[in-house]
Motif scaffolding. Structure first.
Motif, short mmCIF file in Angstrom:
data_model
loop_
_atom_site.label_atom_id
_atom_site.label_comp_id
_atom_site.label_asym_id
_atom_site.label_seq_id
_atom_site.Cartn_x
_atom_site.Cartn_y
_atom_site.Cartn_z
N ASP A 107 0.69 -1.42 -0.03
CA ASP A 107 -0.05 -0.04 0.00
C ASP A 107 0.83 1.24 0.06
N ASN A 108 2.28 0.99 -0.21
CA ASN A 108 2.99 2.23 -0.45
C ASN A 108 2.79 3.06 0.79
N SER A 109 2.98 2.50 2.13
CA SER A 109 2.94 3.06 3.27
C SER A 109 4.46 3.01 3.97
N VAL A 110 5.16 2.19 3.48
CA VAL A 110 6.49 1.50 3.97
C VAL A 110 7.41 1.89 2.68
N GLU A 159 7.23 -4.84 9.06
CA GLU A 159 5.93 -4.86 9.16
C GLU A 159 5.52 -5.84 10.23
N GLN A 160 6.33 -7.03 10.25
CA GLN A 160 5.82 -8.15 11.16
C GLN A 160 6.65 -8.20 12.60
N TRP A 161 7.74 -7.64 12.70
CA TRP A 161 8.67 -7.69 13.82
C TRP A 161 9.14 -6.39 14.34
N GLY A 162 8.95 -5.22 13.74
CA GLY A 162 9.25 -3.88 14.21
C GLY A 162 10.93 -3.85 14.10
N GLU A 163 11.19 -3.02 15.39
CA GLU A 163 12.63 -2.71 15.36
C GLU A 163 13.40 -4.27 15.54
N THR A 164 12.85 -5.06 15.96
CA THR A 164 13.67 -6.44 16.29
C THR A 164 13.94 -7.28 15.02
N LEU A 224 14.45 3.07 6.71
CA LEU A 224 13.02 2.48 6.31
C LEU A 224 12.01 3.66 6.91
N TRP A 225 11.25 4.00 6.05
CA TRP A 225 10.29 5.20 6.49
C TRP A 225 8.73 4.30 6.45
N ASP A 226 8.22 4.53 7.46
CA ASP A 226 6.78 4.08 7.90
C ASP A 226 5.96 5.31 7.99
N ARG A 227 4.94 5.71 7.11
CA ARG A 227 4.29 6.80 6.97
C ARG A 227 3.15 6.57 8.23
N ASN A 228 2.69 5.50 8.41
CA ASN A 228 1.70 5.29 9.38
C ASN A 228 2.17 5.44 10.79
N ARG A 229 3.24 5.03 11.06
CA ARG A 229 3.83 5.49 12.40
C ARG A 229 4.60 6.77 12.24
N MET A 240 13.86 7.59 14.38
CA MET A 240 13.40 8.95 14.68
C MET A 240 11.94 9.05 14.34
N LYS A 241 11.20 10.02 14.99
CA LYS A 241 9.93 9.90 14.93
C LYS A 241 9.43 11.57 14.52
N ALA A 242 8.61 11.67 13.98
CA ALA A 242 8.22 13.01 13.66
C ALA A 242 7.41 13.70 14.85
N GLY A 243 7.99 15.06 15.21
CA GLY A 243 7.88 15.42 16.36
C GLY A 243 8.86 15.41 17.53
N ASP A 244 9.85 14.60 17.11
CA ASP A 244 10.76 14.29 18.36
C ASP A 244 12.25 14.53 17.90
#
Length: 632
Positions: free
Chosen positions: A67-70, A109-114, A127-132, A211-215
């Motif tokens: 879905d082009n979100s990652v 998508e399956q395991w996140g940072e791990t 890696l850019w995750d738009r939803n997160r 890195m997170k938007a706003g932080d």
């Protein structure tokens, strides 16, 4: 193998300048001449240069999920991507390519940072995750692939595979870090996480950065470290057998490619062991490449030829001579910051030679660090045995005084340099080891630097790098401790940096099977007595390879991959060195004591002392300043 770049607005509001992102990306064209790709959206931009190795037809980047979100940009290889792909397919993920890059996307998508803990390979990716609203960066466990970053005062975060991509960003401050200069003239490179610039950093090996938007906070997080957990005692024959099995597994995992593949062959144990193992796994004849020297004291090409003949490789050799120092300015441009390992010259040439025949080459790097092959390990353990016989309170004044009054003998092998030995014995293990590996000891750096520059250091000493790592060490075994220090400093900062830049300059991918993390983890559990035994480094490695290599290869004195600097600087390069070391570009920095620079030149040219290594480090620093325009 590839190059990656990116711009991230931590505020998540600003549009990304696509032309600027493209300029950053194109500084690394040499890392990926096959294809280039960009992606921008509000708050984030990703760039990629591709050298096609796996899934040549459909592995273009930036690459997205369904879905082009990652989105991801990736430099490296994930050798177990087939197994991971099967696992992720079973979990319901849908793949559009057969690339290892897409495996990373779905693993996130399956395991996140791990997810990084599941990857077997060499990698640096973003890696850019738009939803997160999350930008996730990661570097492989040993630091085989590089990753630089900077968080700027306005909240802009930039990253790239090489420092030159960050330098293409106009707002990056180019102020030189005095502590990095001190580190460079002690180690010969700038150790992680510093760079030569105060505001730019290297992501350390085995770390991620989220890195997170706003932080607007950039704090690396460690996900792996070498444990040095000694396995249950086993008979030596069993260890030898398992070593060969582990080596075959590591090498075999590194053979996946859709392009021509070969190997470097220096004539030393490590590269010969890799080639011998490859020969047992491959049906086709192997392309091997070597560098020769006109000076027989540095030339190992005859031994490389022996291995090539035994395993019927298609072997190619080229000769390096003094004229190759014309590469100095080119090297300064490749490394982007001061780098003083003179073996960068033959490494550049062997990569140039290999690229004529292959796109991927396996090397033997890492064997000395894993199995204690360096002479300095032998010296360090001998010194440690003496230290253990008397407390520091007695050793420090006794040997410290002897070290001060005893004349220096640079010309002698280290074991006969009493001044150097006395100075080491007056210190603890970490300080003694630092003293042994420094290209310039403290007393020389004190004379090299100007009074003004020493004040800028505010008491900082390069040994603090090793002190910090020693404090995190998982082992108190003396040999394992110094190996651990090398894994944190010399291996990523010098060896792997050298190979990455030299290979990428020629769009060549170099793989290092001896640094496969599974092999390294296994080898770290081998008892120290089987690594350094009776003064013999790499004892168990050599014993294991006896059926596969001759004693001429296994047990002759180690030569190393170096160049005859001392002879060059007294001969054909004498005038060039003097001109560079006394260049106003260098002297106007205010860093150096001109009187001591002249002293080193005069003493070396007269043959009184060997100052070739310090002079080379100064020469490379001058070249960096001239090529880079640092501080302007």
């Amino acid at each position: 193998m590839c190059g990656i770049v990116g711009i991230f607005d931590t505020r998540g509001e600003r549009e990304i300048d696509r032309q600027l992102l493209s300029r950053m990306n194109e500084t690394q064209h040499h890392r990926g001449p096959d294809e280039g790709g960009l992606h921008t959206e509000r708050g984030v931009g990703l760039g990629h240069r591709r050298l096609s190795i796996i899934d040549v037809s459909t592995g273009q980047q930036p690459l997205f999920n369904e879905d082009n979100s990652v989105a991801i940009v990736f430099n490296g290889e994930i050798y177990n991507f087939h197994e991971l792909m099967d696992e992720l397919l079973a979990l319901g993920h849908v793949f559009r390519t057969r690339s290892d890059t897409e495996v990373i996307v779905h693993a996130w998508e399956q395991w996140g940072e791990t997810c990084v803990q599941r990857f077997r390979g060499m990698f640096a990716f973003a890696l850019w995750d738009r939803n997160r609203k999350t930008l996730f960066l990661a570097r492989d466990r040993l630091g085989i692939k590089p990753l630089y970053y900077a968080l700027l005062p306005d909240g802009t975060f930039i990253f790239g595979s090489e420092l030159k991509s960050l330098k293409a960003f106009p707002q990056l401050p180019r102020e030189i870090d005095p502590c990095a200069v001190e580190d460079y003239f002690a180690y010969g490179y700038v150790p992680e996480p510093r760079t030569i610039y105060r505001h730019a950093f290297k992501l350390p090996p085995g770390h991620t950065l989220t890195m997170k938007a706003g932080d607007a906070c950039a704090t690396p997080k460690r996900y792996w470290d070498l444990a040095f957990k000694v396995a249950a005692t086993a008979a030596q024959a069993s260890v030898e057998e398992e070593l060969i099995e582990q080596l075959r597994d590591a090498v075999n995992s590194h053979l996946v490619a859709e392009v021509p593949l070969g190997a470097f062959l220096s004539g030393g144990v490590d590269s010969a062991g890799v080639v011998a193992t490859m020969a047992g796994l491959m049906n086709d004849s192997i392309n091997t490449c070597s560098i020769a020297f006109n000076n027989p004291g540095y030339d190992e090409s005859v031994f490389a030829a022996q291995v090539a003949q035994r395993y019927a490789t298609r072997h190619h050799t080229e000769t390096v001579d003094a004229d190759d120092v014309s590469l100095i300015d080119k090297l300064a441009g490749l490394y982007d910051e001061p780098y003083a390992d003179s073996s960068a010259i033959p490494t550049y040439r062997v990569c140039q030679l290999a690229k004529k025949r292959v796109t991927v080459a396996l090397s033997g790097d890492g064997g000395d660090e894993i199995f204690a092959g360096y002479r300095r390990y032998r010296y360090a353990m001998a010194e440690q045995r003496v230290r253990s016989m008397m407390p520091l309170a007695i050793r420090k004044p006794l040997f410290g005084t002897l070290g001060k009054v005893y004349p220096k003998a640079d010309w002698a092998p280290r074991m006969f340099r009493a001044k150097t030995t006395f100075e080491a014995l007056a210190r603890d293990l970490v300080e003694g080891y630092f003293h042994g590996v420094s290209i310039m000891p403290d007393r020389v750096r004190d004379q090299l630097f100007s009074d003004r520059f020493r004040q800028q250091l505010q008491g900082y000493r390069a040994i603090e790098v090793m002190r910090a790592h020693a404090a995190q060490s998982p082992t108190d075994d003396p040999l394992s401790m110094v190996q651990y220090l090398d894994f944190k400093t010399y291996l990523p900062g010098d060896i792997l940096t050298k190979v990455d830049r030299a290979s990428m300059a020629h769009s060549l991918e170099v793989r290092v099977p001896l640094l496969d993390h599974k092999f390294v983890e296994w080898a770290s559990g081998v008892p120290s007595s089987l690594k350094l035994n009776g003064g013999q480094g790499k004892y168990i490695f050599k014993k294991s390879l006896q059926p596969h290599l001759s004693d001429d290869i296994l047990y002759r004195p180690k030569m190393g991959f170096s160049v005859p600097l001392a002879d060059w600087f007294r001969g054909p390069l004498r005038d060039k060195v003097r001109k560079a070391v006394l260049n106003p570009v260098l002297l106007d920095t205010g860093i150096f004591n001109e009187t001591y620079l002249r002293h080193m030149l005069d003493q070396h040219e007269a043959g009184v002392k060997d100052y070739s290594t310090p002079l080379w480090s100064v020469l490379m620093f001058e070249s960096f300043l001239r090529v880079d325009g640092a501080g302007n």
